[in-house]
Design a protein around this motif. Sequence first.
Motif, PDB file in Angstrom:
ATOM      1  N   THR B  14      65.074  21.414  22.796  1.00 47.72           N
ATOM      2  CA  THR B  14      64.790  21.947  24.128  1.00 47.72           C
ATOM      3  C   THR B  14      64.669  23.458  24.124  1.00 47.72           C
ATOM      4  O   THR B  14      64.517  24.075  25.168  1.00 47.72           O
ATOM      5  CB  THR B  14      65.888  21.520  25.118  1.00 47.72           C
ATOM      6  OG1 THR B  14      67.149  21.893  24.591  1.00 47.72           O
ATOM      7  CG2 THR B  14      65.858  20.037  25.380  1.00 47.72           C
ATOM      8  N   SER B  15      64.723  24.072  22.923  1.00 50.04           N
ATOM      9  CA  SER B  15      64.627  25.529  22.893  1.00 50.04           C
ATOM     10  C   SER B  15      63.179  25.949  23.128  1.00 50.04           C
ATOM     11  O   SER B  15      62.244  25.286  22.681  1.00 50.04           O
ATOM     12  CB  SER B  15      65.133  26.066  21.556  1.00 50.04           C
ATOM     13  OG  SER B  15      64.080  26.148  20.647  1.00 50.04           O
ATOM     14  N   TYR B  16      63.040  27.047  23.838  1.00 46.81           N
ATOM     15  CA  TYR B  16      61.691  27.562  24.127  1.00 46.81           C
ATOM     16  C   TYR B  16      60.966  27.931  22.848  1.00 46.81           C
ATOM     17  O   TYR B  16      59.761  27.763  22.732  1.00 46.81           O
ATOM     18  CB  TYR B  16      61.792  28.785  25.044  1.00 46.81           C
ATOM     19  CG  TYR B  16      61.992  28.395  26.494  1.00 46.81           C
ATOM     20  CD1 TYR B  16      60.931  27.848  27.219  1.00 46.81           C
ATOM     21  CD2 TYR B  16      63.216  28.558  27.125  1.00 46.81           C
ATOM     22  CE1 TYR B  16      61.103  27.473  28.527  1.00 46.81           C
ATOM     23  CE2 TYR B  16      63.390  28.193  28.440  1.00 46.81           C
ATOM     24  CZ  TYR B  16      62.325  27.650  29.142  1.00 46.81           C
ATOM     25  OH  TYR B  16      62.489  27.268  30.433  1.00 46.81           O
ATOM     26  N   ILE B  19      59.332  24.885  21.423  1.00 45.95           N
ATOM     27  CA  ILE B  19      58.226  24.452  22.289  1.00 45.95           C
ATOM     28  C   ILE B  19      57.042  25.396  22.165  1.00 45.95           C
ATOM     29  O   ILE B  19      55.894  24.986  22.013  1.00 45.95           O
ATOM     30  CB  ILE B  19      58.708  24.376  23.754  1.00 45.95           C
ATOM     31  CG1 ILE B  19      59.656  23.179  23.904  1.00 45.95           C
ATOM     32  CG2 ILE B  19      57.529  24.213  24.714  1.00 45.95           C
ATOM     33  CD1 ILE B  19      60.386  23.127  25.217  1.00 45.95           C
TER      34      ILE B  19
END
Lengths: 294, 307
Positions: B14-16, B19
């Motif tokens: 879920t880390s930017y 992504i």
Amino acid sequence: MELRDAALKGGVFVAVFLVVATLTGLGSIPVPVEGNETAPLTVDSHQPEAILADESAETGEIELDASGTEKTVVIDQSHNNSVSPEEISPLVTALTEAGHDVQFYTDRMASRQSLDETLSSADAFVVIAPDDQYDTSERRRIAAFADDGGRVLLVNEPPRQAARGATASTPMTNLAGAFGLGFDSGYLYDLAEYDTNHRAVYATPAGETALTDGVDRVTTHTARPVVGGSPLLVTNESTRLSTTRRQARYSVLARQGNAVALGDRSLLGTDYAYTADNEVLVGNLLEFLVSGSR
Amino acid sequence: MANPIDKHVKTLLTSYTVIIVVALLIGATVGPAVSSALFQSDDEGTIAAVTIQGPISGPTADEVTRQLRTLRKDDSIDAVVLRIDSGGGSVAASEAQYRAVKRLAREKPVVTSVRGVAASGAYYTALPSDEIYATPGGLVGSVGVRALIPQPDGVPRSVTTGPDKAGGLTGDDIRGQVETLKRSFVDSVYAERGDRLALSRTELTNAKVYSGAAAVDNGLADEIGGLETAIAAAAEKAGLDSYEVVYRSTTPGVLSLLLGSEANSTDAGQVDRASLLTTRGIERPQYLMLWGDLNTSAREVRASGAA
């Protein structure tokens, strides 16, 4: 807060997913069918009638007159000769059917009986593509055998690429030299006139001799030129030698007294013995072997 | 209680950073394709430069055929430049490529630029081009065919319904087939090159490979020049004063690798000798339009002096 963060990440993920899905989907869209009818493509050089090669017919029998006296033909196998009874079965069968005796002078036989003894009871001696040299005494003995009326047939072939001893001077050279005969390096090919393959070169009689009697044209297969002696069979003038690329009429069969040199071992094998007039030539060679004066 | 590993994985996924990296990777991969699709320039025309490289096999020929068909059907493409660098490959695949280029050349100007080697099957591919450009050091030619024959002895090991089922090609059969394929190749060269060819049939069937300079001299190629020259020639043939160039590959790009498409098997690097010449575990004759020595135990029949 945590909820907003998750929603944001989820939104980013969905956005990325959509982008990827759209883009990959684009790649799968088929080519538009509009105007799909393609005019037929006819390529003349792909049509069978324009390109199909005829295979050469294999007909005839090797004929050998059986009325003469029984002779003994010794085939050398003691010098790492690349020959086995199966490989030259047309020759062996024709000789034995005509009532002659065929002996293979193997390593085992050589350990019990010298070449000298063997030749003393032989009428003809056949050497096919040896890998080992014949020493001086052997060469003298074989030459004396021929002087005494024995018949000697020397058959050679070009070494295959990467084969052992692929040099211009092969073990056959010094033995053939004892009779004033020799074999050139390389193989013969003809790109203008050939029998299905450029290495299958035609040869015709150089004159009227017993060895070429009844022969109109033979097909040699990856032959090696014979030098010296009286040429009996020569190739077309469009023939070239692989090593020099020189274009000339090359001799593939020559005779010097009681010795004959043939530059193509495959003529004696089942694959090629019956192509063109090859079987007539083989019959004549056998006749030569059994018609000495010993 | 959540497992600490699961927690780390969750944090990572879920880390930017992750992504964004993924988004960047994909964006970089598909960006050029999208931009070229969306932002057509205002130039008068478009020339496609298609790279054909590596050994020619069934899958590579399929990809070449597909690409050339797309270009043929695409009205925005005015001319095509083939950028060839290959020593050939299988006969059937080379024929397929030849036919694909021939179809294209019927409808649009096609110019070939020899990047390094256009020999044997690759030269066959280039033949229907309106013009062939080579640099002096490029290698062109090798008009010939060869067959690799496994050497089965004795009775086939399997139970067969006919003598020819397991392999069944005699030496005569193979030589006949090789000669047939050679005639087709040589006739094609004469049909396509016509009066431009200064080599006699026997000279051509020597199957020699010529330097670009010699090839231009003997008519196997037309002009000395590199890719830019070939593109300019294609533009001239298409009557374009100004144009843009789109580059197409016939080997799979990063996108298809990411997608794991079937085209993966056409990667030139992966088409090694083993997959080109054999199907694992099965020995059968191979007919090749291929230049270069083969290190193989199979027996070989050539239709020409130096195939």
